[in-house]
Design a protein around this motif. Sequence first.
Motif, PDB file in Angstrom:
ATOM      1  N   ASP A 132       0.971  -1.122   0.317  1.00  0.00           N
ATOM      2  CA  ASP A 132      -0.036   0.349   0.076  1.00  0.00           C
ATOM      3  C   ASP A 132       0.821   1.514   0.029  1.00  0.00           C
ATOM      4  OD1 ASP A 132      -2.589  -1.348  -0.678  1.00  0.00           O
ATOM      5  OD2 ASP A 132      -2.236  -1.732   2.456  1.00  0.00           O
ATOM      6  N   LYS A 133       1.893   1.061   0.788  1.00  0.00           N
ATOM      7  CA  LYS A 133       2.970   2.439   0.909  1.00  0.00           C
ATOM      8  C   LYS A 133       3.888   2.609   0.898  1.00  0.00           C
ATOM      9  CE  LYS A 133      -0.644   5.771   2.399  1.00  0.00           C
ATOM     10  NZ  LYS A 133      -0.714   6.509   1.035  1.00  0.00           N
ATOM     11  N   ILE A 134       4.813   3.192   0.072  1.00  0.00           N
ATOM     12  CA  ILE A 134       6.324   2.723   0.193  1.00  0.00           C
ATOM     13  C   ILE A 134       7.200   4.096   0.910  1.00  0.00           C
ATOM     14  CG2 ILE A 134       8.514   2.738  -1.375  1.00  0.00           C
ATOM     15  CD1 ILE A 134       6.954   0.982  -3.678  1.00  0.00           C
ATOM     16  N   PHE A 135       7.963   3.573   1.627  1.00  0.00           N
ATOM     17  CA  PHE A 135       8.730   4.937   2.021  1.00  0.00           C
ATOM     18  C   PHE A 135      10.760   4.864   1.988  1.00  0.00           C
ATOM     19  CE2 PHE A 135       5.018   4.030   4.799  1.00  0.00           C
ATOM     20  CZ  PHE A 135       4.753   5.327   5.301  1.00  0.00           C
ATOM     21  N   SER A 136      10.616   5.817   1.164  1.00  0.00           N
ATOM     22  CA  SER A 136      12.194   5.527   0.127  1.00  0.00           C
ATOM     23  C   SER A 136      12.879   6.658   0.541  1.00  0.00           C
ATOM     24  CB  SER A 136      12.593   4.956  -0.504  1.00  0.00           C
ATOM     25  OG  SER A 136      13.599   4.967  -1.049  1.00  0.00           O
ATOM     26  N   LEU A 137      13.514   6.879   1.982  1.00  0.00           N
ATOM     27  CA  LEU A 137      13.930   8.666   2.630  1.00  0.00           C
ATOM     28  C   LEU A 137      15.001   8.487   1.959  1.00  0.00           C
ATOM     29  CD1 LEU A 137      12.390   8.391   6.376  1.00  0.00           C
ATOM     30  CD2 LEU A 137      11.840   9.197   3.484  1.00  0.00           C
ATOM     31  N   GLN A 138      16.366   9.705   1.475  1.00  0.00           N
ATOM     32  CA  GLN A 138      17.208   9.479   1.057  1.00  0.00           C
ATOM     33  C   GLN A 138      18.043   9.824   1.921  1.00  0.00           C
ATOM     34  OE1 GLN A 138      18.308   9.830  -2.030  1.00  0.00           O
ATOM     35  NE2 GLN A 138      16.219   9.900  -2.063  1.00  0.00           N
ATOM     36  N   ALA A 139      17.909  10.265   3.309  1.00  0.00           N
ATOM     37  CA  ALA A 139      18.844  10.290   4.523  1.00  0.00           C
ATOM     38  C   ALA A 139      18.712   9.111   5.386  1.00  0.00           C
ATOM     39  CB  ALA A 139      18.602  11.647   5.423  1.00  0.00           C
ATOM     40  N   SER A 140      19.784   9.089   5.539  1.00  0.00           N
ATOM     41  CA  SER A 140      19.842   7.643   7.037  1.00  0.00           C
ATOM     42  C   SER A 140      19.409   7.409   7.879  1.00  0.00           C
ATOM     43  CB  SER A 140      21.330   7.047   6.341  1.00  0.00           C
ATOM     44  OG  SER A 140      22.397   7.745   6.996  1.00  0.00           O
ATOM     45  N   ASP A 141      20.046   8.499   8.312  1.00  0.00           N
ATOM     46  CA  ASP A 141      19.868   8.639   9.851  1.00  0.00           C
ATOM     47  C   ASP A 141      18.045   8.488  10.034  1.00  0.00           C
ATOM     48  OD1 ASP A 141      19.833   9.165  12.470  1.00  0.00           O
ATOM     49  OD2 ASP A 141      18.921  11.497  12.242  1.00  0.00           O
ATOM     50  N   ALA A 142      16.864   9.523   8.970  1.00  0.00           N
ATOM     51  CA  ALA A 142      15.630   9.265   8.926  1.00  0.00           C
ATOM     52  C   ALA A 142      15.051   7.799   7.905  1.00  0.00           C
ATOM     53  CB  ALA A 142      15.395  10.137   7.298  1.00  0.00           C
ATOM     54  N   GLN A 143      15.831   7.205   7.564  1.00  0.00           N
ATOM     55  CA  GLN A 143      15.802   5.709   6.907  1.00  0.00           C
ATOM     56  C   GLN A 143      15.100   4.723   8.566  1.00  0.00           C
ATOM     57  OE1 GLN A 143      14.396   5.149   4.400  1.00  0.00           O
ATOM     58  NE2 GLN A 143      14.694   3.333   4.145  1.00  0.00           N
ATOM     59  N   ASN A 144      16.138   5.255   9.887  1.00  0.00           N
ATOM     60  CA  ASN A 144      16.646   4.274  10.635  1.00  0.00           C
ATOM     61  C   ASN A 144      16.224   4.524  11.847  1.00  0.00           C
ATOM     62  OD1 ASN A 144      18.790   2.779   9.081  1.00  0.00           O
ATOM     63  ND2 ASN A 144      20.259   4.245  10.021  1.00  0.00           N
ATOM     64  N   LYS A 145      15.519   5.635  11.460  1.00  0.00           N
ATOM     65  CA  LYS A 145      14.543   6.232  12.693  1.00  0.00           C
ATOM     66  C   LYS A 145      13.035   6.051  12.319  1.00  0.00           C
ATOM     67  CE  LYS A 145      16.699  10.439  14.518  1.00  0.00           C
ATOM     68  NZ  LYS A 145      18.071   9.465  14.550  1.00  0.00           N
ATOM     69  N   LEU A 146      13.218   6.026  11.299  1.00  0.00           N
ATOM     70  CA  LEU A 146      11.653   5.020  10.495  1.00  0.00           C
ATOM     71  C   LEU A 146      11.157   4.161  11.318  1.00  0.00           C
ATOM     72  CD1 LEU A 146       8.973   6.471   8.906  1.00  0.00           C
ATOM     73  CD2 LEU A 146       9.862   6.164   7.095  1.00  0.00           C
ATOM     74  N   GLN A 147      12.112   3.114  10.875  1.00  0.00           N
ATOM     75  CA  GLN A 147      12.185   1.653  10.818  1.00  0.00           C
ATOM     76  C   GLN A 147      11.750   1.592  12.200  1.00  0.00           C
ATOM     77  OE1 GLN A 147      15.332  -0.222   9.333  1.00  0.00           O
ATOM     78  NE2 GLN A 147      15.667   0.751   7.846  1.00  0.00           N
ATOM     79  N   VAL A 148      12.741   2.106  13.034  1.00  0.00           N
ATOM     80  CA  VAL A 148      12.431   2.217  15.357  1.00  0.00           C
ATOM     81  C   VAL A 148      10.769   2.671  14.479  1.00  0.00           C
ATOM     82  CG1 VAL A 148      12.708   2.982  16.985  1.00  0.00           C
ATOM     83  CG2 VAL A 148      14.568   2.096  14.908  1.00  0.00           C
ATOM     84  N   LEU A 149      10.311   3.594  14.437  1.00  0.00           N
ATOM     85  CA  LEU A 149       9.095   4.168  14.665  1.00  0.00           C
ATOM     86  C   LEU A 149       7.792   3.618  13.908  1.00  0.00           C
ATOM     87  CD1 LEU A 149       7.595   6.630  15.780  1.00  0.00           C
ATOM     88  CD2 LEU A 149       7.583   7.466  13.423  1.00  0.00           C
ATOM     89  N   VAL A 150       7.697   2.739  12.918  1.00  0.00           N
ATOM     90  CA  VAL A 150       7.189   2.023  12.104  1.00  0.00           C
ATOM     91  C   VAL A 150       6.630   0.792  13.409  1.00  0.00           C
ATOM     92  CG1 VAL A 150       6.725   3.233   9.886  1.00  0.00           C
ATOM     93  CG2 VAL A 150       8.162   1.177  10.387  1.00  0.00           C
ATOM     94  N   GLN A 151       7.434  -0.135  13.678  1.00  0.00           N
ATOM     95  CA  GLN A 151       7.269  -0.484  13.848  1.00  0.00           C
ATOM     96  C   GLN A 151       5.508  -0.892  15.632  1.00  0.00           C
ATOM     97  OE1 GLN A 151      10.608  -3.255  15.413  1.00  0.00           O
ATOM     98  NE2 GLN A 151      12.398  -1.676  14.965  1.00  0.00           N
ATOM     99  N   ASP A 152       5.767  -0.128  16.242  1.00  0.00           N
ATOM    100  CA  ASP A 152       4.516  -0.145  17.137  1.00  0.00           C
ATOM    101  C   ASP A 152       3.515   0.778  16.946  1.00  0.00           C
ATOM    102  OD1 ASP A 152       6.807  -1.284  18.452  1.00  0.00           O
ATOM    103  OD2 ASP A 152       7.757   0.272  19.270  1.00  0.00           O
ATOM    104  N   LEU A 153       3.845   1.520  15.647  1.00  0.00           N
ATOM    105  CA  LEU A 153       1.949   2.461  15.073  1.00  0.00           C
ATOM    106  C   LEU A 153       1.949   2.007  14.330  1.00  0.00           C
ATOM    107  CD1 LEU A 153       3.920   4.576  16.336  1.00  0.00           C
ATOM    108  CD2 LEU A 153       3.929   5.903  14.426  1.00  0.00           C
ATOM    109  N   PRO A 154       0.109   1.637  14.589  1.00  0.00           N
ATOM    110  CA  PRO A 154      -0.847   1.760  13.570  1.00  0.00           C
ATOM    111  C   PRO A 154      -1.144   1.542  11.921  1.00  0.00           C
ATOM    112  CG  PRO A 154      -2.151   2.056  15.384  1.00  0.00           C
ATOM    113  CD  PRO A 154      -0.579   2.934  15.310  1.00  0.00           C
ATOM    114  N   MET A 155      -1.120   0.818  11.149  1.00  0.00           N
ATOM    115  CA  MET A 155      -1.400   1.027   9.820  1.00  0.00           C
ATOM    116  C   MET A 155      -1.614   2.437   9.500  1.00  0.00           C
ATOM    117  SD  MET A 155      -0.899  -2.115   7.276  1.00  0.00           S
ATOM    118  CE  MET A 155      -1.355  -1.218   6.219  1.00  0.00           C
ATOM    119  N   GLU A 156      -3.002   3.187  10.058  1.00  0.00           N
ATOM    120  CA  GLU A 156      -3.630   3.396   9.892  1.00  0.00           C
ATOM    121  C   GLU A 156      -2.790   5.334  10.026  1.00  0.00           C
ATOM    122  OE1 GLU A 156      -5.139   1.100  11.435  1.00  0.00           O
ATOM    123  OE2 GLU A 156      -6.687  -0.207  10.198  1.00  0.00           O
ATOM    124  N   HIS A 157      -2.385   5.295  11.258  1.00  0.00           N
ATOM    125  CA  HIS A 157      -1.644   6.035  11.148  1.00  0.00           C
ATOM    126  C   HIS A 157      -0.588   6.507  10.564  1.00  0.00           C
ATOM    127  CE1 HIS A 157      -3.491   5.780  16.110  1.00  0.00           C
ATOM    128  NE2 HIS A 157      -4.052   6.331  14.664  1.00  0.00           N
TER     129      HIS A 157
END
Length: 281
Positions: free
Chosen positions: A45-70
């Motif tokens: 449904d969604k693809i995230f491809s961030l240029q900044a590796s720091d942002a990409q890593n933080k997003l990986q941690v964040l999305v593990q615990d958040l509902p898909m809808e949010h």
Amino acid sequence: MKIHKVLNNNVAVVFDEKGREKIVMGRGICFKKKAGENVKEEEIDKIFSLQASDAQNKLQVLVQDLPMEHIAVGEEIISEAKQRLGRELNDMIYISLIDHVHGAILRLLDGMTVKNALLWDIRRFYKEEFQIGLWALDLIEKKCHLRLPEDEAGFIALHLVNAQMEQKSMQNMFEITQIMQEVVNLVKYYFHVDFDEEDVYYYRFITHLKFFAKRLVDHKTYQEDDSDDLWNVIRTKYPDAYQCVEKIAQFIEKKYKHRLSKEEELYLTIHIERVIHKTNR
């Protein structure tokens, strides 16, 4: 796409055909799957491809615990903002805004709301971003079936302004907005005027203030150059605007321990003269 890491049943880190790392999201796309297996593109449904590796890593941690809808709502707000504003946003917006939307929804479900003390000024200074914030409230209501207060439109607007200015802290944006509010009020009371907020000179004045306040918060200033002649011409030609800037300089030095350079005084004088001249016509 080949799974590199399963984050939860709905989110995975993958490598595409060119070996680029991406975060993909889709309901149940990782159910009973592990690293090395493939995810079908039609299930994503969604693809995230961030240029900044720091942002990409933080997003990986964040999305593990958040509902898909949010997550999906946050991403849609960011996409709409990019389209409306016509510019790129710092990748960290994906972390800050998605996390904020998630937190705001949880707070409302718990019966808590946060007042935005700068809401009126955000509405004035960041009109485009605030309109996107209002649109975001409609989207959240449609997707998540609850209505966030208008204060949240202001917070969303600040996140978008923050991402354009590449600030590191939302707290800085509050301080920047407060400084803008203080300077505008000083000018308004000095000249006893109400500004036409739709006027192009007011927009330019506010834009100048935004970056002036950012430099102040960042403890930066214009580099002094050989502008004494122009500075003397401007303060002689626009004495009222210059006297107003002197009041602003005294206030800034007293409250923020920042001394305006001649360059800052010069540009503030020019912008104030233009906006006041247009207001009094």
